[in-house]
Design a protein around this motif. Structure first.
Motif, short mmCIF file in Angstrom:
data_model
loop_
_atom_site.label_atom_id
_atom_site.label_comp_id
_atom_site.label_asym_id
_atom_site.label_seq_id
_atom_site.Cartn_x
_atom_site.Cartn_y
_atom_site.Cartn_z
N ALA A 21 -13.40 5.31 -75.17
CA ALA A 21 -13.32 5.41 -76.62
C ALA A 21 -14.44 6.26 -77.20
CB ALA A 21 -13.36 4.01 -77.24
N ARG A 22 -15.51 6.48 -76.41
CA ARG A 22 -16.66 7.25 -76.90
C ARG A 22 -16.61 8.73 -76.52
NH1 ARG A 22 -21.58 4.07 -74.55
NH2 ARG A 22 -22.50 6.07 -75.02
N VAL A 23 -15.54 9.17 -75.91
CA VAL A 23 -15.51 10.54 -75.39
C VAL A 23 -15.63 11.59 -76.51
CG1 VAL A 23 -13.00 10.85 -75.29
CG2 VAL A 23 -14.46 12.04 -73.66
N ALA A 24 -15.03 11.36 -77.65
CA ALA A 24 -15.15 12.33 -78.75
C ALA A 24 -16.59 12.39 -79.25
CB ALA A 24 -14.20 11.97 -79.89
N GLU A 25 -17.27 11.24 -79.28
CA GLU A 25 -18.68 11.20 -79.67
C GLU A 25 -19.54 11.98 -78.66
OE1 GLU A 25 -22.32 7.96 -79.94
OE2 GLU A 25 -20.26 7.24 -79.88
N ASP A 53 -5.25 11.17 -76.10
CA ASP A 53 -5.10 10.37 -77.32
C ASP A 53 -6.45 10.15 -78.01
OD1 ASP A 53 -2.37 10.22 -76.94
OD2 ASP A 53 -2.42 8.18 -76.12
N VAL A 54 -7.47 9.85 -77.22
CA VAL A 54 -8.80 9.61 -77.78
C VAL A 54 -9.39 10.90 -78.35
CG1 VAL A 54 -11.17 8.95 -77.23
CG2 VAL A 54 -9.27 7.62 -76.31
N LEU A 55 -9.21 12.00 -77.66
CA LEU A 55 -9.74 13.28 -78.14
C LEU A 55 -9.02 13.78 -79.38
CD1 LEU A 55 -10.40 15.18 -74.80
CD2 LEU A 55 -12.11 14.47 -76.49
N GLY A 56 -7.76 13.44 -79.51
CA GLY A 56 -6.98 13.88 -80.66
C GLY A 56 -6.98 15.39 -80.78
N ASN A 57 -7.29 15.91 -81.98
CA ASN A 57 -7.24 17.36 -82.18
C ASN A 57 -8.42 18.10 -81.53
OD1 ASN A 57 -9.25 16.60 -83.93
ND2 ASN A 57 -8.34 17.52 -85.75
N HIS A 58 -9.34 17.36 -80.91
CA HIS A 58 -10.42 18.01 -80.15
C HIS A 58 -9.92 18.53 -78.81
CE1 HIS A 58 -13.51 16.95 -83.00
NE2 HIS A 58 -13.15 15.69 -82.95
N ALA A 59 -8.79 18.03 -78.36
CA ALA A 59 -8.19 18.51 -77.11
C ALA A 59 -7.37 19.75 -77.44
CB ALA A 59 -7.32 17.44 -76.47
N VAL A 60 -7.84 20.90 -76.97
CA VAL A 60 -7.15 22.15 -77.30
C VAL A 60 -6.28 22.64 -76.15
CG1 VAL A 60 -8.86 22.84 -79.01
CG2 VAL A 60 -9.13 23.56 -76.62
N GLY A 61 -6.34 21.96 -75.03
CA GLY A 61 -5.53 22.36 -73.89
C GLY A 61 -5.64 21.34 -72.78
N VAL A 62 -4.67 21.38 -71.89
CA VAL A 62 -4.65 20.44 -70.77
C VAL A 62 -3.96 21.10 -69.58
CG1 VAL A 62 -2.49 19.31 -71.48
CG2 VAL A 62 -4.11 18.09 -70.03
N SER A 63 -4.44 20.76 -68.40
CA SER A 63 -3.78 21.16 -67.17
C SER A 63 -3.82 19.97 -66.24
CB SER A 63 -4.47 22.35 -66.52
OG SER A 63 -3.92 22.58 -65.23
#
Length: 88
Positions: A21-25, A53-63
């Motif tokens: 839950a703290r990953v965005a922080e 899900d936790v990163l939300g819009n901070h996740a700009v890509g995934v592989s």
């Protein structure tokens, strides 16, 4: 043996129940806001999904192409994705 100096990169480990839950922080503490998530196919449906899900819009890509002893073509494909989304 030749003399040398080694200065390792600073590291930080955040470990324990509920720390996802703290990953965005943690991303913010690094001065970043755009994360590219790299996972393997085995974790794509559970752990990777939770992280996204936790990163939300901070996740700009995934592989989900990560693999041990990664073939060159996989590395090149993932690097193209990374480059196209310009993560921090």
């Amino acid at each position: 043996m030749d003399a040398f100096e080694y200065t390792p990169l600073q590291g930080r480990v955040v470990f324990g129940y509920g720390t996802l839950a703290r990953v965005a922080e943690e991303l913010s503490l690094l001065g970043c806001s755009r994360a590219f998530v790299l996972s393997d196919a085995h974790h794509a449906n559970a752990a990777t999904r939770k992280l996204l899900d936790v990163l939300g819009n901070h996740a700009v890509g995934v592989s989900t192409d990560a693999a041990m002893h990664t073939p060159v073509d996989v590395t090149e494909r993932v690097l193209e994705r990374v480059t196209s989304v310009s993560p921090d």
